[in-house]
Structures are given as C-alpha cells and as structure tokens.
Scaffold this active site. Sequence first.
Site, PDB file in Angstrom:
ATOM      1  N   ALA A 270       3.080   8.383  -2.415  1.00 43.27           N
ATOM      2  CA  ALA A 270       2.910   9.693  -3.042  1.00 43.27           C
ATOM      3  C   ALA A 270       2.963   9.483  -4.555  1.00 43.27           C
ATOM      4  O   ALA A 270       3.568   8.512  -5.025  1.00 43.27           O
ATOM      5  CB  ALA A 270       4.028  10.614  -2.596  1.00 43.27           C
TER       6      ALA A 270
ATOM      7  N   GLY B 234       4.045   6.889   1.150  1.00 40.86           N
ATOM      8  CA  GLY B 234       3.058   7.795   1.745  1.00 40.86           C
ATOM      9  C   GLY B 234       1.778   7.076   2.134  1.00 40.86           C
ATOM     10  O   GLY B 234       1.063   7.518   3.043  1.00 40.86           O
TER      11      GLY B 234
ATOM     12  N   GLU C 245       2.425   5.641   5.437  1.00 42.47           N
ATOM     13  CA  GLU C 245       2.489   6.771   6.381  1.00 42.47           C
ATOM     14  C   GLU C 245       1.096   7.304   6.688  1.00 42.47           C
ATOM     15  O   GLU C 245       0.785   7.656   7.826  1.00 42.47           O
ATOM     16  CB  GLU C 245       3.372   7.874   5.788  1.00 42.47           C
ATOM     17  CG  GLU C 245       4.838   7.436   5.726  1.00 42.47           C
ATOM     18  CD  GLU C 245       5.717   8.420   4.970  1.00 42.47           C
ATOM     19  OE1 GLU C 245       5.312   8.858   3.872  1.00 42.47           O
ATOM     20  OE2 GLU C 245       6.800   8.746   5.464  1.00 42.47           O
TER      21      GLU C 245
ATOM     22  N   GLU D  60      10.654   4.107  -0.457  1.00 44.16           N
ATOM     23  CA  GLU D  60      11.224   5.355  -0.980  1.00 44.16           C
ATOM     24  C   GLU D  60      12.698   5.223  -1.328  1.00 44.16           C
ATOM     25  O   GLU D  60      13.190   5.857  -2.263  1.00 44.16           O
ATOM     26  CB  GLU D  60      11.053   6.497   0.043  1.00 44.16           C
ATOM     27  CG  GLU D  60       9.615   6.986   0.231  1.00 44.16           C
ATOM     28  CD  GLU D  60       8.853   6.249   1.315  1.00 44.16           C
ATOM     29  OE1 GLU D  60       9.265   5.125   1.694  1.00 44.16           O
ATOM     30  OE2 GLU D  60       7.831   6.784   1.788  1.00 44.16           O
TER      31      GLU D  60
HETATM   32  N1  CO8 Z   1       2.809   7.157  -8.028  1.00 40.65           N
HETATM   33  C1  CO8 Z   1       2.303   7.309  -9.273  1.00 40.65           C
HETATM   34  N2  CO8 Z   1       1.748   6.301  -9.965  1.00 40.65           N
HETATM   35  C2  CO8 Z   1       1.741   5.080  -9.408  1.00 40.65           C
HETATM   36  C3  CO8 Z   1       2.272   4.844  -8.138  1.00 40.65           C
HETATM   37  C4  CO8 Z   1       2.828   5.954  -7.425  1.00 40.65           C
HETATM   38  N3  CO8 Z   1       3.309   5.853  -6.171  1.00 40.65           N
HETATM   39  N4  CO8 Z   1       2.133   3.534  -7.851  1.00 40.65           N
HETATM   40  C5  CO8 Z   1       1.537   2.974  -8.908  1.00 40.65           C
HETATM   41  N5  CO8 Z   1       1.291   3.891  -9.859  1.00 40.65           N
HETATM   42  C6  CO8 Z   1       0.651   3.721 -11.165  1.00 40.65           C
HETATM   43  C7  CO8 Z   1       1.590   3.051 -12.154  1.00 40.65           C
HETATM   44  O1  CO8 Z   1       2.457   4.008 -12.720  1.00 40.65           O
HETATM   45  C8  CO8 Z   1       0.593   2.470 -13.129  1.00 40.65           C
HETATM   46  O2  CO8 Z   1       0.136   3.508 -13.955  1.00 40.65           O
HETATM   47  P1  CO8 Z   1       0.034   3.266 -15.566  1.00 40.65           P
HETATM   48  O3  CO8 Z   1      -1.004   2.199 -15.720  1.00 40.65           O
HETATM   49  O4  CO8 Z   1      -0.400   4.605 -16.067  1.00 40.65           O
HETATM   50  O5  CO8 Z   1       1.389   2.850 -16.003  1.00 40.65           O
HETATM   51  C9  CO8 Z   1      -0.586   2.064 -12.243  1.00 40.65           C
HETATM   52  O6  CO8 Z   1      -0.428   2.811 -11.042  1.00 40.65           O
HETATM   53  C10 CO8 Z   1      -0.558   0.589 -11.865  1.00 40.65           C
HETATM   54  O7  CO8 Z   1       0.696   0.302 -11.298  1.00 40.65           O
HETATM   55  P2  CO8 Z   1       1.610  -0.961 -11.759  1.00 40.65           P
HETATM   56  O8  CO8 Z   1       1.372  -1.272 -13.201  1.00 40.65           O
HETATM   57  O9  CO8 Z   1       2.999  -0.677 -11.340  1.00 40.65           O
HETATM   58  O10 CO8 Z   1       0.935  -2.125 -10.874  1.00 40.65           O
HETATM   59  P3  CO8 Z   1       1.654  -3.454 -10.373  1.00 40.65           P
HETATM   60  O11 CO8 Z   1       0.557  -4.318  -9.815  1.00 40.65           O
HETATM   61  O12 CO8 Z   1       2.510  -4.048 -11.428  1.00 40.65           O
HETATM   62  O13 CO8 Z   1       2.629  -2.992  -9.169  1.00 40.65           O
HETATM   63  C11 CO8 Z   1       3.213  -1.743  -7.180  1.00 40.65           C
HETATM   64  C12 CO8 Z   1       2.100  -2.465  -7.974  1.00 40.65           C
HETATM   65  C13 CO8 Z   1       4.213  -2.774  -6.669  1.00 40.65           C
HETATM   66  C14 CO8 Z   1       2.542  -1.077  -5.984  1.00 40.65           C
HETATM   67  C15 CO8 Z   1       3.926  -0.712  -8.072  1.00 40.65           C
HETATM   68  O14 CO8 Z   1       2.949   0.093  -8.711  1.00 40.65           O
HETATM   69  C16 CO8 Z   1       4.867   0.203  -7.333  1.00 40.65           C
HETATM   70  O15 CO8 Z   1       5.967  -0.201  -6.990  1.00 40.65           O
HETATM   71  N6  CO8 Z   1       4.453   1.482  -7.091  1.00 40.65           N
HETATM   72  C17 CO8 Z   1       5.309   2.478  -6.483  1.00 40.65           C
HETATM   73  C18 CO8 Z   1       5.434   2.260  -5.005  1.00 40.65           C
HETATM   74  C19 CO8 Z   1       6.341   3.306  -4.377  1.00 40.65           C
HETATM   75  O16 CO8 Z   1       7.506   3.409  -4.689  1.00 40.65           O
HETATM   76  N7  CO8 Z   1       5.767   4.118  -3.457  1.00 40.65           N
HETATM   77  C20 CO8 Z   1       6.502   5.160  -2.768  1.00 40.65           C
HETATM   78  C21 CO8 Z   1       6.322   6.468  -3.455  1.00 40.65           C
HETATM   79  S1  CO8 Z   1       7.329   7.765  -2.768  1.00 40.65           S
HETATM   80  C22 CO8 Z   1       6.461   8.300  -1.402  1.00 40.65           C
HETATM   81  O17 CO8 Z   1       5.425   7.803  -1.080  1.00 40.65           O
HETATM   82  C23 CO8 Z   1       7.054   9.460  -0.645  1.00 40.65           C
HETATM   83  C24 CO8 Z   1       6.271   9.712   0.593  1.00 40.65           C
HETATM   84  C25 CO8 Z   1       6.064  11.149   0.802  1.00 40.65           C
HETATM   85  C26 CO8 Z   1       5.126  11.450   1.929  1.00 40.65           C
HETATM   86  C27 CO8 Z   1       3.668  11.210   1.661  1.00 40.65           C
HETATM   87  C28 CO8 Z   1       2.799  11.744   2.799  1.00 40.65           C
HETATM   88  C29 CO8 Z   1       1.420  11.093   2.986  1.00 40.65           C
END
Ligand code: CO8
Length: 303
Positions: A111, A154, A157, A177
């Site tokens: 998400a 998400g 999921e 999460e």
């Molecule tokens: N939300 C918003 N932005 C994101 C997300 C995210 N989940 N993941 C990545 N991005 C953005 C980063 O902020 C970054 O943006 P910017 O360039 O503007 O700073 C861009 O994408 C690239 O990301 P990274 O620079 O972090 O890329 P890396 O290659 O270094 O890392 C990762 C990749 C490991 C995937 C890392 O981006 C990461 O850890 N992302 C978050 C993963 C996460 O925690 N996901 C869970 C989110 S909570 C959730 O999903 C709740 C579920 C709710 C239900 C959904 C129903 C379908």
Amino acid sequence: MANIARLLTKRAQDQLNVVYPLQVITRLNSSCKYLTEHIPISNKSWEFIKTEVTGEKKNVAVITLNRPKALNALRNGLMKELSTALKAYGKDANISAIVLTGSEKAFAAGADIKEMAPNTYSQCIQGNFLNDWTEVARTQKPIIAAVNGYALGGGCELAMMCDIIYAGDKAKFGQPEIALGTIPGAGGTQRLTRVVGKSKAMEMCLTGNMINAQEAEKVGLVSKVIPADQLLAEAVKLGEKIGTHSNLIVQLCKEAVNTAFETTLEEGLKYERRFNHATFSTIDCKEGVKAFIEKRPAKFINE
Ligand code: CO8
C-alpha cells in the site's frame, strides 16, 4: 464528457448564431455519456494502470500496474482503476482470463505508505479503509498474477487475491507491515496462512522477512517460477489454455476451488458435488463429452 457536450453546444451556438432547444442539448449530453460508458476498456486512458487484450483469440486481458517510480505502491486511485477494469473485463463475454502484472522491479511494493500516513483509527473505521480494495477477490473470471520483483505487503496480498501466481525468477514476497508498526490488512495473515501453513506465515508476518521465488514455489505460494523476461508471455499462454475451455464451466470450477478456503471439508464436498451435477445440465458438458467420443475438439458456447 457532459462538460465537453456543453462546451461544443455553446461553441456551435456562438459560431452559427443559433440557440439549440433544450432537447437537443439533452440528447447530445446523453450521447456523450453513452460514449464515455461504452469506450472499449482497452482504449481507455488510465493514470495508474495499462490495459490490453491479447492472445491468438484476443481473449486474454492484461492489466499492468503502472506507477513504476513508486514501485507500483497501491494508492486509492490505482485500486479504483483496477476495480473498474476488472468489472469491465468481468462482463466482457470475449474475455476468458485476466493477467495482472507490474514492472520488472515490482509487482507492487505494498500500500502507498505516504498516502496511508495521515490515516487515523476513527477514519479507518468510519471510512472502512481497504474495503474497496478487494475487487480482485470478487472477480468471477480466472485471474493470473504475473509477479516480477517485489510483491510486498498489499502487493503480496493482491497477488494472493488472484487465482494462480506465476513468479519471475527474481520475485520477492513478503509481509513487512510489522516494521511499520501495523499488520497486514487485506489477507496477509489469513490467505497466506491458509496457503503456506502457520509456521511459515507466522515467520513472514512477525519478522517482515521476504522469501524469494524459489522458496515461494516450494511452500506453494506460487505455482511456477519462470525466467523474468518470459513471465508475461507464459502467464498469457496459461490464460489462453484456460480460454480453450468453456468460460461457464471454468467459472463454476473456480468457485468450487475457492469454496475450499471458505468452508469445512464436508460442506465443500457437498458444494462440489452439486456443481458437478449442475454441469450435466449445460450444453457445454454435452458437447465436451460428445467431442471426446467423436475424437474431435469441443466447440464450447458457454451455455
Ligand atoms: N509506498 C509508497 N512509496 C513506496 C513504497 C510504498 N509501499 N515502496 C516504495 N516506494 C517508493 C519509495 O518511497 C521511493 O520513492 P522516492 O524515489 O520518491 O523516494 C521509490 O518507491 C523507490 O523505492 P526505494 O528507493 O525504497 O527502492 P529500493 O530498491 O531501495 O527498495 C523496497 C525497494 C525494499 C521495496 C523498499 O522500497 C521498501 O521497503 N518499500 C516499502 C515496502 C513495505 O513496507 N510495504 C508494505 C506497505 S504497508 C501495506 O502494504 C499495508 C497493506 C494494506 C492492505 C493493502 C490491500 C491490497
């Protein structure tokens, strides 16, 4: 569209120096509304997804999540577009299967954390947060997730809401999460546990650790691992194979398999038996059996 109709009518009135009666304006408005609602889904312009219809028989729809810079983080607008596309393909008699995919780097990294950040408990409860995000699980046609790169939170999921998951060889699955101080909200603790068992699901949800494509295949989360560059083509081929059968019977079969997740074994077996009996009342079952006996390919009509 209605605004465009109004504008066009006004321009015509200005240029020709005539005033159209209200009925003409109303008719023009409703024609524009009709056109908007009936633009073929694959020709629509989307902000967060891409859609196309492919396969030799043009019976497989491909929906591509398209926020590559944000690793396809799932925001409300994207989920609304996805629901709209799924509903349209669900109603389209020419479509036999749907493939849902992302980019090479990410199916979806979860998400959108930035959009979720201001959420409060009362807003989540009163707005029923995530309730509108589940169209994938409600779609009656088979959906194949073609997962390259990250499928996290998400994103994982969303893949699990699909019927079959094919993974590219660099795919990574996880429910991170917990590291954000929250827990999965769209099936991460439920669908994952039913698929991979308690110990693995617990380990993934409590640590936030990712598993790779090979491990995902080993634990039954994905049905096949494919070289990343061939993933989409293979997923489409799978959709085409499903599309060689009767769409009607495929739908019943999907519902029967899904029932295994929803009920006890005894109830599920009863349900399966009734569905099996019901297929014998269809033209397609008669045709399938006759075609086998006559040693020829069946011609299903979805009736
Ligand atoms: N939300 C918003 N932005 C994101 C997300 C995210 N989940 N993941 C990545 N991005 C953005 C980063 O902020 C970054 O943006 P910017 O360039 O503007 O700073 C861009 O994408 C690239 O990301 P990274 O620079 O972090 O890329 P890396 O290659 O270094 O890392 C990762 C990749 C490991 C995937 C890392 O981006 C990461 O850890 N992302 C978050 C993963 C996460 O925690 N996901 C869970 C989110 S909570 C959730 O999903 C709740 C579920 C709710 C239900 C959904 C129903 C379908």
